[in-house]
Scaffold this motif. Structure first.
Motif, mmCIF file in Angstrom:
data_model
loop_
_atom_site.group_PDB
_atom_site.id
_atom_site.type_symbol
_atom_site.label_atom_id
_atom_site.label_comp_id
_atom_site.label_asym_id
_atom_site.label_seq_id
_atom_site.Cartn_x
_atom_site.Cartn_y
_atom_site.Cartn_z
ATOM 1 N N ALA A 72 0.753 -1.559 0.247
ATOM 2 C CA ALA A 72 0.495 -0.051 0.077
ATOM 3 C C ALA A 72 0.939 1.346 -0.073
ATOM 4 C CB ALA A 72 -0.987 -0.097 0.921
ATOM 5 N N VAL A 73 0.161 2.687 -0.248
ATOM 6 C CA VAL A 73 1.289 3.646 -0.740
ATOM 7 C C VAL A 73 0.529 3.860 0.967
ATOM 8 C CG1 VAL A 73 1.493 5.729 -1.205
ATOM 9 C CG2 VAL A 73 1.201 3.343 -3.109
ATOM 10 N N ARG A 74 0.670 5.237 1.835
ATOM 11 C CA ARG A 74 0.335 5.247 3.179
ATOM 12 C C ARG A 74 -0.100 7.126 2.664
ATOM 13 N NH1 ARG A 74 5.572 3.525 7.035
ATOM 14 N NH2 ARG A 74 4.729 1.442 7.071
ATOM 15 N N ASP A 75 -0.809 6.940 3.277
ATOM 16 C CA ASP A 75 -2.065 8.373 2.834
ATOM 17 C C ASP A 75 -1.416 9.342 2.858
ATOM 18 O OD1 ASP A 75 -4.367 6.515 3.448
ATOM 19 O OD2 ASP A 75 -4.823 6.855 5.691
ATOM 20 N N LYS A 76 -0.322 9.225 3.554
ATOM 21 C CA LYS A 76 -0.220 11.084 4.003
ATOM 22 C C LYS A 76 1.216 11.063 2.912
ATOM 23 C CE LYS A 76 -2.196 12.840 7.049
ATOM 24 N NZ LYS A 76 -3.320 13.517 6.795
ATOM 25 N N CYS A 77 1.244 10.294 2.066
ATOM 26 C CA CYS A 77 2.289 10.342 0.947
ATOM 27 C C CYS A 77 2.168 11.482 -0.214
ATOM 28 C CB CYS A 77 1.826 9.062 0.209
ATOM 29 S SG CYS A 77 3.923 8.936 -1.373
ATOM 30 N N PRO A 78 3.146 12.650 -0.087
ATOM 31 C CA PRO A 78 3.144 13.181 -0.854
ATOM 32 C C PRO A 78 3.057 12.691 -2.462
ATOM 33 C CG PRO A 78 5.286 13.914 0.703
ATOM 34 C CD PRO A 78 4.630 12.679 0.913
ATOM 35 N N ARG A 79 2.940 13.493 -3.722
ATOM 36 C CA ARG A 79 2.286 12.694 -4.957
ATOM 37 C C ARG A 79 1.773 11.528 -4.491
ATOM 38 N NH1 ARG A 79 7.908 15.199 -7.740
ATOM 39 N NH2 ARG A 79 7.643 13.093 -8.590
ATOM 40 N N ALA A 80 1.173 11.618 -4.289
ATOM 41 C CA ALA A 80 0.696 9.704 -3.703
ATOM 42 C C ALA A 80 0.258 9.204 -5.374
ATOM 43 C CB ALA A 80 -0.289 9.771 -3.042
ATOM 44 N N TRP A 81 -0.368 9.865 -6.070
ATOM 45 C CA TRP A 81 -0.892 9.864 -7.179
ATOM 46 C C TRP A 81 0.553 9.140 -8.170
ATOM 47 C CZ3 TRP A 81 -0.298 12.211 -12.410
ATOM 48 C CH2 TRP A 81 0.104 12.895 -12.395
ATOM 49 N N LEU A 82 1.233 10.273 -8.433
ATOM 50 C CA LEU A 82 2.215 9.816 -8.882
ATOM 51 C C LEU A 82 2.982 7.987 -8.889
ATOM 52 C CD1 LEU A 82 4.288 12.998 -9.481
ATOM 53 C CD2 LEU A 82 3.368 11.699 -11.700
ATOM 54 N N VAL A 83 3.070 8.415 -7.489
ATOM 55 C CA VAL A 83 3.835 6.978 -6.735
ATOM 56 C C VAL A 83 2.617 5.693 -7.605
ATOM 57 C CG1 VAL A 83 3.735 5.559 -5.289
ATOM 58 C CG2 VAL A 83 4.744 8.152 -5.057
ATOM 59 N N THR A 84 1.429 5.930 -7.493
ATOM 60 C CA THR A 84 0.235 5.389 -8.019
ATOM 61 C C THR A 84 0.150 4.978 -9.164
ATOM 62 O OG1 THR A 84 -1.424 6.186 -6.054
ATOM 63 C CG2 THR A 84 -2.183 4.247 -8.236
ATOM 64 N N LEU A 85 0.744 5.948 -10.016
ATOM 65 C CA LEU A 85 1.301 6.082 -11.337
ATOM 66 C C LEU A 85 2.200 5.047 -11.596
ATOM 67 C CD1 LEU A 85 -0.112 6.225 -14.490
ATOM 68 C CD2 LEU A 85 1.912 8.119 -14.213
ATOM 69 N N HIS A 86 3.200 5.012 -11.269
ATOM 70 C CA HIS A 86 4.574 3.834 -11.109
ATOM 71 C C HIS A 86 3.884 2.783 -10.957
ATOM 72 C CE1 HIS A 86 8.389 2.954 -10.924
ATOM 73 N NE2 HIS A 86 8.073 1.872 -10.831
ATOM 74 N N ILE A 87 3.042 2.513 -9.852
ATOM 75 C CA ILE A 87 3.096 0.973 -9.295
ATOM 76 C C ILE A 87 1.952 0.115 -10.459
ATOM 77 C CG2 ILE A 87 1.315 -0.199 -7.674
ATOM 78 C CD1 ILE A 87 2.462 2.286 -5.738
#
Length: 89
Positions: A64-79
């Motif tokens: 999972a990607v933690r809630d307070k992750c900055p730029r979470a949408w980019l991390v999700t895109l990479h995943i």
């Protein structure tokens, strides 16, 4: 961007070749896609090194990607582009 440049060229009475117009649009699309992919990889690497990813202890796969992750949408895109980091392939 290509549309705006084409409209400005028409307003200034410059003739723009449809081939040139299409080539500019295609090149711009490729460059933006490449930029997004690289930015997503950097965001994933940063999130991983700063503890914003929850990993499985045994295989170190991302859970999972933690809630307070900055730029979470980019991390999700990479995943999404690299499902092997979650063990989906």
């Amino acid at each position: 961007m290509a549309f705006i440049i084409g409209a400005v060229m028409r307003l200034l009475s410059y003739a723009v070749s449809p081939v040139l117009y299409g080539a500019f649009g295609g090149l711009t699309t490729v460059l933006i896609a490449n930029w997004l992919i690289r930015d997503a990889a950097q965001a994933f690497s940063w999130a991983d090194s700063h503890g914003f990813l929850t990993r499985d202890g045994e295989s170190s796969r991302v859970k999972a990607v933690r809630d307070k992750c900055p730029r979470a949408w980019l991390v999700t895109l990479h995943i999404l582009l690299h499902p092997e980091v979650m063990g989906l392939t």
